[in-house]
Design an enzyme around this catalytic site. Structure first.
Site, mmCIF file in Angstrom:
data_model
loop_
_atom_site.group_PDB
_atom_site.id
_atom_site.type_symbol
_atom_site.label_atom_id
_atom_site.label_comp_id
_atom_site.label_asym_id
_atom_site.label_seq_id
_atom_site.Cartn_x
_atom_site.Cartn_y
_atom_site.Cartn_z
ATOM 1 N N ASN A 164 43.951 46.421 47.700
ATOM 2 C CA ASN A 164 44.915 47.362 48.306
ATOM 3 C C ASN A 164 44.586 47.881 49.576
ATOM 4 O O ASN A 164 45.413 48.490 50.486
ATOM 5 C CB ASN A 164 45.089 48.458 47.384
ATOM 6 N N TYR A 165 43.296 47.759 49.994
ATOM 7 C CA TYR A 165 42.795 48.123 51.338
ATOM 8 C C TYR A 165 41.932 47.144 51.742
ATOM 9 O O TYR A 165 40.784 47.351 51.847
ATOM 10 C CB TYR A 165 42.288 49.441 51.378
ATOM 11 N N ASP A 225 30.619 36.531 39.071
ATOM 12 C CA ASP A 225 29.551 36.889 38.252
ATOM 13 C C ASP A 225 28.034 36.136 38.851
ATOM 14 O O ASP A 225 27.218 36.805 38.949
ATOM 15 C CB ASP A 225 29.660 35.927 36.933
ATOM 16 N N GLU A 260 33.452 52.104 42.937
ATOM 17 C CA GLU A 260 34.532 53.038 43.069
ATOM 18 C C GLU A 260 35.716 52.154 42.246
ATOM 19 O O GLU A 260 36.191 51.031 42.646
ATOM 20 C CB GLU A 260 34.994 52.610 44.545
ATOM 21 N N CYS A 294 43.897 53.946 44.320
ATOM 22 C CA CYS A 294 43.183 54.488 43.216
ATOM 23 C C CYS A 294 43.430 56.067 43.207
ATOM 24 O O CYS A 294 43.293 56.661 42.023
ATOM 25 C CB CYS A 294 41.842 54.257 43.496
ATOM 26 N N ARG A 447 41.626 59.786 49.474
ATOM 27 C CA ARG A 447 40.178 59.798 49.850
ATOM 28 C C ARG A 447 39.594 60.512 51.199
ATOM 29 O O ARG A 447 38.718 60.809 51.205
ATOM 30 C CB ARG A 447 39.794 58.222 49.870
HETATM 31 P P1 NAP Z 1 39.996 43.889 40.762
HETATM 32 O O1 NAP Z 1 40.976 42.891 40.160
HETATM 33 O O2 NAP Z 1 39.219 44.429 39.758
HETATM 34 O O3 NAP Z 1 39.292 43.108 41.916
HETATM 35 C C1 NAP Z 1 38.468 43.770 42.704
HETATM 36 C C2 NAP Z 1 37.590 42.796 43.434
HETATM 37 O O4 NAP Z 1 36.673 42.308 42.571
HETATM 38 C C3 NAP Z 1 38.218 41.631 44.089
HETATM 39 O O5 NAP Z 1 37.468 41.051 45.351
HETATM 40 C C4 NAP Z 1 38.000 40.443 42.919
HETATM 41 O O6 NAP Z 1 38.029 39.169 43.409
HETATM 42 C C5 NAP Z 1 36.605 40.901 42.468
HETATM 43 N N1 NAP Z 1 36.375 40.239 41.162
HETATM 44 C C6 NAP Z 1 37.025 39.861 40.184
HETATM 45 N N2 NAP Z 1 36.227 39.594 39.153
HETATM 46 C C7 NAP Z 1 34.781 39.692 39.527
HETATM 47 C C8 NAP Z 1 33.537 39.441 38.899
HETATM 48 N N3 NAP Z 1 33.596 38.827 37.899
HETATM 49 N N4 NAP Z 1 32.552 39.524 39.535
HETATM 50 C C9 NAP Z 1 32.553 40.007 40.926
HETATM 51 N N5 NAP Z 1 33.870 40.332 41.566
HETATM 52 C C10 NAP Z 1 34.953 40.276 40.752
HETATM 53 O O7 NAP Z 1 40.822 44.865 41.186
HETATM 54 P P2 NAP Z 1 42.066 44.865 42.211
HETATM 55 O O8 NAP Z 1 43.362 44.463 41.451
HETATM 56 O O9 NAP Z 1 41.863 44.161 43.531
HETATM 57 O O10 NAP Z 1 42.366 46.573 42.548
HETATM 58 C C11 NAP Z 1 42.911 47.519 42.116
HETATM 59 C C12 NAP Z 1 42.018 48.199 41.124
HETATM 60 O O11 NAP Z 1 41.039 48.949 42.125
HETATM 61 C C13 NAP Z 1 42.575 49.545 40.644
HETATM 62 O O12 NAP Z 1 42.143 49.799 39.175
HETATM 63 C C14 NAP Z 1 42.347 50.570 41.523
HETATM 64 O O13 NAP Z 1 42.308 51.739 41.032
HETATM 65 C C15 NAP Z 1 41.006 50.125 41.908
HETATM 66 N N6 NAP Z 1 40.415 50.845 43.209
HETATM 67 C C16 NAP Z 1 39.632 51.923 43.366
HETATM 68 C C17 NAP Z 1 39.366 52.536 44.324
HETATM 69 C C18 NAP Z 1 38.265 53.777 44.295
HETATM 70 O O14 NAP Z 1 37.894 53.987 45.680
HETATM 71 N N7 NAP Z 1 37.878 54.202 43.370
HETATM 72 C C19 NAP Z 1 39.997 52.098 45.653
HETATM 73 C C20 NAP Z 1 40.774 50.973 45.590
HETATM 74 C C21 NAP Z 1 41.259 50.364 44.276
HETATM 75 P P3 NAP Z 1 39.557 37.963 43.424
HETATM 76 O O15 NAP Z 1 40.677 39.013 43.750
HETATM 77 O O16 NAP Z 1 39.194 36.993 43.775
HETATM 78 O O17 NAP Z 1 39.660 38.326 41.886
HETATM 79 O O1 G3P Z 2 42.924 52.943 46.168
HETATM 80 C C1 G3P Z 2 42.085 52.992 47.328
HETATM 81 C C2 G3P Z 2 41.391 54.451 47.881
HETATM 82 O O2 G3P Z 2 40.307 54.366 48.339
HETATM 83 C C3 G3P Z 2 42.584 55.557 48.227
HETATM 84 O O3 G3P Z 2 42.365 55.919 49.476
HETATM 85 O O4 G3P Z 2 43.014 57.080 51.361
HETATM 86 O O5 G3P Z 2 44.726 56.148 49.824
HETATM 87 O O6 G3P Z 2 43.564 57.864 49.362
HETATM 88 P P1 G3P Z 2 43.410 56.942 50.086
#
Ligand code: NAP
Ligand code: G3P
Length: 485
Positions: A164-165, A225, A260, A294, A447
């Protein structure tokens, strides 16, 4: 792009290894299709585990010399990369539009925010200093010892970012790591890897020494992994889902983690809130980038006495959201994948089956979900607890602030919460009881600004991000004790 470093040929993008843009020996690639219309955006290298070794080894070798480069020179390099990114902002933003279906305005703002982040990080890196302690503060030692505590890098940081970013949440790991003297192995999200490679290209163009930043592409499920548990990795900075984050924390062993993860941020609306500005904040918080943040507002907990009035103001604002294509600057654009849209639809269907009141939405065209708002969402519905990562907003009516706090805290997540009220004492009292990293008073959850601490508790993460906090997390104290005669 008129770059010296050649990172693509036609639509085939290469990976960055030891200062060279390379292809996988397996000859395998991952095709990246646009979530908007399914058109091929490009192909990236599907690196193998054996090749992953080379990325880590090269970073490990390069780091030793990089750590000896004066911090002001490391900072200059980050400034230079930021300047290049600023120059290329339109190109990078256009890639974001195509690759992750973020609208053009938000894509541009992601890039310029990243430029600001990098400049600020470069400056902050020079200000992270150590301290000296005298032994006489502790009983029995007199003045005989002085501990000189400095900050030293951790070694090789593995930076893994979400779709998403893909520019901002990659740079927010890479820049602090580099300025602190680490080398970085960067694994962008697969859907978002082309945008991530543009960022890597910017650092390459700025003249970063070979190996200090290596960018490896390939599916997380294939190489994730392996990288995470690699003995050459000294720290992991990960942003993504709680599911993958928890998995990483199980297999990473004894290395520092900055995680995060997901969120289910609640907007608590009290009866004395300014409902007009509250509604604006909620609509923007819930629906920006179609709810794929997020920090999106993912539930409203409103006092029953003002719920009807809030809905009366909020729904016309939702009706005004433009639904369509990112290049036309629509507010609501196709979700990242069909499976993501299927998941959102499941949550919508569950709420409908359990008799939530649909106020607007529940319309879908492939992976485009129209903004959807429910009233009377109750605790037995999945929408009360699960993170849709889509444009769906559940409204839950509560009797009083005590019930709001309870429902907010019953969540497995603990990223942020908002409290809307004109009474600052009540706001502080509620804030003190909320189990989250940050409480926003009279604002949507978000954020930024990026030098503020960004903290997730419970399933929302581990450690503190934010420019100075990230630099600190990517370095450690080292003490040298002078024993005076
Ligand atoms: P995701 O499916 O967990 O993927 C995130 C990253 O992890 C990708 O680069 C992915 O690669 C990689 N990945 C997948 N399996 C892995 C493994 N076994 N080991 C190491 N890396 C692995 O998340 P997403 O769908 O991209 O993002 C959405 C999620 O992120 C939401 O739950 C959102 O809330 C969370 N998020 C949190 C924050 C925060 O700041 N708290 C900010 C942004 C997003 P691939 O793309 O190749 O699968
Ligand atoms: O989901 C990504 C997170 O880091 C949110 O950033 O700036 O959209 O609140 P922001």
């Amino acid at each position: 792009m008129d770059f010296k470093c050649i990172f693509k040929e036609g639509k085939v993008y290469k990976a960055l290894l030891n200062g060279e843009w390379v292809e996988s020996k397996s000859a395998k690639t991952e095709s990246i299709f646009s979530p908007v219309d399914g058109a091929l955006v490009g192909k990236v290298q599907a690196m193998t585990k054996e090749e992953a070794d080379l990325f880590v080894k090269s970073a490990s070798n390069a780091q030793k010399k990089w750590a000896t480069v004066p911090v002001n020179e490391r900072a200059d390099l980050v400034h230079k990369a930021a300047d290049i990114l600023y120059k290329e902002k339109e190109i990078v933003a256009d890639i974001l539009v195509e690759e992750i279906a973020k609208n053009k305005k938000s894509s541009l703002s992601e890039v310029t925010r990243t430029v600001d982040f990098m400049h600020f990080t470069a400056e902050e890196g020079k200000r992270v200093v150590g301290e000296s302690l005298s032994s006489d503060a502790f009983p029995g030692f007199g003045k005989g010892k002085v501990s000189i505590v400095s900050r030293v890098p951790l070694g090789v940081v593995l930076a893994i970012s979400p779709f998403n970013y893909p520019v901002n949440l990659s740079a927010s790991k890479i820049a602090p790591a580099l300025v602190a003297g680490n080398a970085v192995v960067f694994k962008p999200p697969t859907q978002g890897s082309i945008s991530g490679l543009y960022l890597a290209q910017v650092f390459c163009e700025a003249g970063l020494p070979a190996g200090v930043l290596n960018a490896i592409t390939g599916q997380g499920r294939d190489i994730g992994d392996y990288l995470v548990s690699h003995s050459g990795i000294n720290m992991i900075a990960f942003t993504g889902s709680s599911k993958v984050g928890k998995h990483i924390s199980k297999i990473a062993g004894m290395i520092p983690l900055l995680l995060e993860l997901g969120g289910k941020d609640a907007a608590i609306v009290l009866e004395d809130a300014d409902l007009e500005s509250t509604s604006k904040e909620i609509v923007s918080g819930a629906f920006s980038y179609s709810g794929q943040r997020c920090t999106a507002v993912k539930r409203v907990l409103v006092q029953d006495s003002v719920a009807d009035k809030l809905i009366e103001i909020l729904i016309p604002m939702v009706k005004k959201l433009k639904v369509g294509r990112p290049k036309d600057d629509a507010d609501i654009t196709p979700l990242i994948s069909t499976s993501a849209a299927d998941y959102v639809q499941e949550l919508i269907d569950d709420a409908i089956n359990k008799k939530a009141k649909l106020l607007i939405g529940n319309k879908r065209e492939k992976n485009l979900i129209y903004p959807t708002v429910f009233d009377n969402v109750s605790v037995d519905m999945r929408l009360a607890w699960e993170e849709p990562f889509g444009p769906v907003l559940p409204i839950m009516r509560v009797k009083n602030e005590g019930e709001a706090i309870k429902i907010a805290n019953d969540s497995e997540y603990g990223l942020q919460s908002s409290v809307f009220t004109r009474n600052i004492d009540r706001a502080f009292e509620i804030s003190s009881q909320l189990e989250v990293g940050t409480v926003q008073i009279n604002s949507k959850t978000e954020r930024g600004p990026d030098h503020f601490p960004f903290i997730g508790v419970k399933s929302s993460g581990m450690g503190t991000q934010g420019i100075r906090y990230s630099i600190e997390a990517m370095s450690r104290s080292k003490a040298v004790v002078i024993n005076l005669k």
